[in-house]
Design an enzyme around this catalytic site. Structure first.
Site, PDB file in Angstrom:
ATOM      1  CB  CYS A  75      -6.202  -2.845   6.577  1.00  0.00           C
ATOM      2  SG  CYS A  75      -6.454  -4.604   6.852  1.00  0.00           S
ATOM      3  CG  HIS A 116      -4.722  -5.021   1.886  1.00  0.00           C
ATOM      4  ND1 HIS A 116      -4.867  -3.651   1.880  1.00  0.00           N
ATOM      5  CD2 HIS A 116      -5.555  -5.489   2.874  1.00  0.00           C
ATOM      6  CE1 HIS A 116      -5.739  -3.304   2.822  1.00  0.00           C
ATOM      7  NE2 HIS A 116      -6.167  -4.387   3.443  1.00  0.00           N
ATOM      8  CD  GLU A 142      -2.957  -1.077   0.284  1.00  0.00           C
ATOM      9  OE1 GLU A 142      -3.059  -0.046  -0.408  1.00  0.00           O
ATOM     10  OE2 GLU A 142      -3.697  -2.068   0.156  1.00  0.00           O
TER      11      GLU A 142
HETATM   12  N1  PCA Z   1      -8.535  -6.795   6.343  1.00  0.00           N
HETATM   13  C1  PCA Z   1      -9.391  -5.688   6.708  1.00  0.00           C
HETATM   14  C2  PCA Z   1      -9.255  -5.562   8.196  1.00  0.00           C
HETATM   15  C3  PCA Z   1      -8.573  -6.794   8.664  1.00  0.00           C
HETATM   16  C4  PCA Z   1      -8.085  -7.457   7.436  1.00  0.00           C
HETATM   17  O1  PCA Z   1      -7.362  -8.474   7.401  1.00  0.00           O
HETATM   18  C5  PCA Z   1      -9.073  -4.406   5.924  1.00  0.00           C
HETATM   19  O2  PCA Z   1      -8.636  -4.511   4.771  1.00  0.00           O
HETATM   20  O3  PCA Z   1      -9.272  -3.314   6.433  1.00  0.00           O
END
Ligand code: PCA
Length: 234
Positions: A148, A200, A85
């Site tokens: 996140c 992610h 990110e």
């Molecule tokens: N993904 C969520 C919150 C926890 C996770 O593993 C997100 O992308 O915000």
């Protein structure tokens, strides 16, 4: 035992959320800490999917382990690639509640914080290195506006605060912003720069994801990310 010259890498992941039985990000944090990495000392931490708890637990883990590098992992179910990110934004705006039942919409994470904070990891190099190994990866612009993103925003605030604490009278304006923005999140640290960012990961087959996004492949991808970050430091 780990030679003292190896960097310490804190890898965080999340508990399951949204009714799912597993969260590959938490499993990856556990697995990497258990199996280790030849280039560093890895500490793993699995965080609750909670706007209010996750940032404080991250700060406590940073205080406890004093890492050189922090890689926060989370699940992005609808993506098809590993996505470092670029930006965390000062916004909580989710279609669903977190695991504490807290449903935030249209809310700033830190009322006096900056609008956004940039990752302190070489996101482009990480994405290229993972993709070069045949694992789908690309830079993502935004971590979203759920937990996140909130964790990434808080983590970058902690890093700015450390820079501020270490720089003394010459502290940068970024450090000054962070003191206001992330107040109370982390105790005074060594002042050493912290390389920190968020990645992610896509859903694994167990969650309905692409059959080749296995946990093994995601683990391989995150290992490449770690190697890339360490190589970039040298
Ligand atoms: N993904 C969520 C919150 C926890 C996770 O593993 C997100 O992308 O915000």
């Amino acid at each position: 035992m780990t030679p003292p010259t190896l960097p310490t890498v804190l890898v965080t992941g999340f508990e399951p959320f949204g009714g799912a039985a597993v969260n590959p990000s938490g499993e990856l944090a556990r697995r990497l800490a258990e199996l280790g990495h030849p280039d560093c000392h890895i500490v793993g931490e699995v965080l609750p999917v909670s706007f209010t708890q996750a940032p404080g637990l991250l700060a406590a883990a940073i205080d406890a382990h004093d890492p050189d590098i922090v890689i926060m992992l989370g699940l992005a179910e609808n993506r098809r690639a590993i996505t470092p990110e670029r930006i965390a934004i000062n916004l909580a705006d989710a279609p669903v509640a977190d695991n504490d039942g807290l449903h935030l919409t249209d809310a700033p994470l830190e009322p006096h914080g900056p609008a956004a904070r940039f990752a302190l990891l070489p996101v482009t190099q990480i994405a290229h290195a993972i993709a070069n190994a045949g694992i789908p990866a690309e830079v993502s612009l935004s971590a979203g506006s759920y937990v996140c993103n909130a964790l990434m925003y808080a983590g970058l605030g902690i890093a700015e605060q450390r820079v501020g604490a270490g720089a003394g009278a010459g502290s940068s304006s970024r450090g000054a912003d962070a003191r206001a923005g992330a107040a109370g999140l982390a105790g005074p640290a060594s002042g050493a720069p912290l390389q920190i960012g968020f990645i992610h990961v896509p859903a694994t087959p167990q969650l309905g994801g692409d059959p080749h996004n296995t946990l093994d492949e995601l683990e391989r991808g995150i290992r490449i990310a770690i190697t890339t970050i360490i190589d970039e430091r040298a």
